[in-house]
Design a protein around this motif. Structure first.
Motif: not given
Lengths: 434, 434
Positions: B14-15, B18-22
């Motif tokens: 998912e990272l 680009g679904q969530i920021a790290n």
């Protein structure tokens, strides 16, 4: 179709100090996933020449496309172009039109330009220049040794816009497939139950693929397909989506819906109905979540937060005798809260929550004991939840809110209003309001 | 002092999509920077065994401390422990107490536990277990081949809390100097105003150092010192802290206070006073923010969310004539909302917000026009804010809430209740409640 392995290298000590999140890598990855280019790695490295060089060398060995963000500015620690040019044996040459732009841009704001600004106009020989419309440092791209190299400035707005404007069309022309994905949103079936139910399907699937994700008391499955056209990708997804939704059942609350409150917003809009809320332990979070949605004022009439026994009487008119007798955390109080806020505001639906969010309990109930109620002209239903005494306050508040939104969804779609969690008492009233 | 090179490897497709920021890497890096441990690299890799293995091997060659986030859950694509155990030639063994915890935890909520959940209780032999108080998957740490390996779950709340609770004290004990930092929390002086005011100081400082940070309509300065003991570090900070607070003035609302609502909580507790809220455009967010604090029920009596003109009349008794005449977004309505909610709940202080959060305006006022009011036995004051029509809904709601909390702070500390933003009209009432 050729598959391009992509690595994004973000350069900046501020990332390694945790001062900012790496949203550049996120934004670029998200754009690449939409054109079907696979990102295999993100790397973050500081403004250190040796470590940056070694990251570039590693990327040359494992990626076809290398995208860097950051390190293109005017200061001494902006090193990305120098190191990359060196790794690919290219000289840096000055771009006349960028030099002129820098002069004009900077002297327009400041009285003079310092020499180090011109560093930004030096680019690897033979590069395609990405002129910066959102800041000063240009980006660039070149191909060498079978690799595609793209350099983009670090500030998020510049990175996002420059990538979208210049790099994305360039890369899209290389990719001959598209990726389409849909999210099956679920409340009441856990990530591990989904895994049990669908593990055989998921592990054998290649295109589309499917994976479950969990988020506080809510979860979703993402189904993703790759094909040469959007239509073909949709065709690949369709049967899997239908089959999956059937397998899961009525805990599926929507496809590609952002969250439960958004689903409730859609249903209320369709039916032109309104709701109101009376909240105790959620402390306004239900109202806050719903009113985060623009346009909520057409559907949400208002609410009360009756955080103490006294305000339950003063704001809602729930008798203090009842509260003394049954306690504020009880079936009867929850029911009256929903009924009374509905009557007070004149909404079609009234909902309520009263419970113990912790960390301390109320001397009568364990932390996690929550009563939720829904009242409408043909129903009044209370459900008792035991959300678990080892859960924390934030989780209990979040899960209670989700539960209330799910009750509204179930009511509006004609589903039985059941508790989708375990260890629950079901309490049902069908008394019409006087 | 030995210097530890640290790499953070975050595992999750998912990272890369680009679904969530790290944010895990950001949070952990930020905590490590405070104890003087240097992070050299962040790496993100998908749920792919070969690529994950190769990242672990790379990290073994360039780092002393390897921290992973993600991939510890119950599903088939959670692979981090298996790959790391394999890279370090350690078997995975079942931890009995984690197995029991998983059984208790999951069967408390669901009717049964699926077998794959127990995958979470398998840990590399000889590990120190980090019991998860915020979710289900335990983390762990071990030392082998001269390296320190720490594994933390991926969900941000779990990652942040587990790292802070278990890993940070462990790593701090390895570092032989201490880093101490204090935050000067500020509302009403912007980050760039701070930069202007303190730039000379900040750029010449080496120990302590000082840096400004901004967060939606709130900001802070962090002053950080390094020394061999905590006491020496505190001594280095003290004069700088005093001088800085004096320079900034009364927009400083606290030192090491998490946010404005926490400061208000402290002040109300000290004075044994209570408040209540009447919210329109903030939609319950003021109540929600305050009740996020455990123990809030002693100080916050309750509130109303009067999201429509009609509910302003029904819940608060504000006459519909007044609303028609002046509009719901007006000085008079804001004042009555604060007065009436105070009277209704019997609290010492009543506050209110009514405004246009957007995206659409109300036909009379620009987006960002907000009236906030505070009512107490010796004061009733309304302030009109122009938060800027180009700001988004979330910002306007957040800033309005901050402003209300700051009004309470100013009232309780005897400061003038002024608008700390620019472009503002000041409106003052001193009429006692009838």
């Amino acid at each position: 179709m050729k598959s391009f392995r992509t690595e994004i290298i973000s350069v900046g000590t501020e990332l390694l100090l945790g001062q900012i999140a790496n949203t550049d890598a996120q934004d670029i990855s998200s754009m690449l996933s939409e054109i079907g280019i696979d990102v295999y790695y993100h790397t973050v490295v500081g403004d250190n020449p040796d470590r940056l060089r070694s990251c570039i060398e590693t990327a040359k060995n494992r990626a076809d496309i290398i995208i860097t963000t950051g390190g293109l500015g005017p200061t001494y620690d902006d090193l990305t172009k120098q190191i990359i040019a060196n790794c690919f044996n290219l000289p840096l040459v000055e771009n006349k039109s960028e030099r002129k732009f820098l002069y004009d841009y900077i002297t327009n704001v400041h009285s003079e330009i310092s020499e180090n600004n011109y560093q930004q106009s030096l680019l690897p020989e033979g590069s395609t220049v990405f002129h910066n419309l959102w800041g000063t440092a240009p980006g660039c791209a070149f191909r060498k040794e079978g690799k595609i190299i793209i350099m983009i400035p670090g500030p998020p707005r510049e990175a996002n816009n420059m990538f979208k404007t210049y790099a994305l069309p360039y890369l899209a022309s290389l990719s001959d497939n598209v990726i389409v994905s849909h999210e099956v949103r679920i409340f009441g079936t856990s990530e591990s139950e989904l895994d049990d139910l669908l593990r055989t399907d998921m592990s054998s699937m290649t295109n589309p693929t499917m994976a479950p994700y969990a988020k506080e008391a809510d979860c979703f499955l993402r189904i993703t397909a790759k094909a040469d056209t959007k239509e073909k990708a949709e065709e690949l997804i369709k049967p899997v989506l239908i089959d999956t939704v059937q397998k899961i059942g009525d805990t599926v609350y929507g496809i590609d819906v952002h969250n439960l409150e958004t689903r409730v917003y859609q249903l209320l809009s369709e039916k032109q109905m309104t709701f109101s809320s009376a909240e105790s332990c959620t402390g306004g979070d239900i109202a806050r979540r719903f009113t985060d949605i623009p346009g909520a004022s057409q559907l949400f009439l208002g609410g009360v937060i009756t955080y103490t026994d006294d305000t339950k009487e003063k704001l809602l008119g729930i008798s203090s005798e009842l509260i003394s007798e049954k306690s504020a955390v009880s079936e009867e109080v929850a029911r009256q809260m929903a009924q009374k806020v509905r009557a007070l505001t004149g909404s079609d639906i009234g909902v309520s929550v009263t419970g113990v969010a912790g960390p301390a309990n109320d001397g009568l109930h364990e932390v996690g004991t929550v009563f939720t109620a829904i009242s409408a002209n043909d129903i009044c239903k209370v459900i008792k939840l035991n959300l678990g005494k080892e859960r924390n306050r934030a989780y209990i508040r979040r899960a209670s809110g989700n539960f209330v939104f799910d009750m509204i969804r179930r009511y509006l779609t004609g589903l039985p209003i059941v508790n989708v969690f375990k260890n629950v008492d079901y309490l049902l009233y069908r008394d019409l309001l006087s």
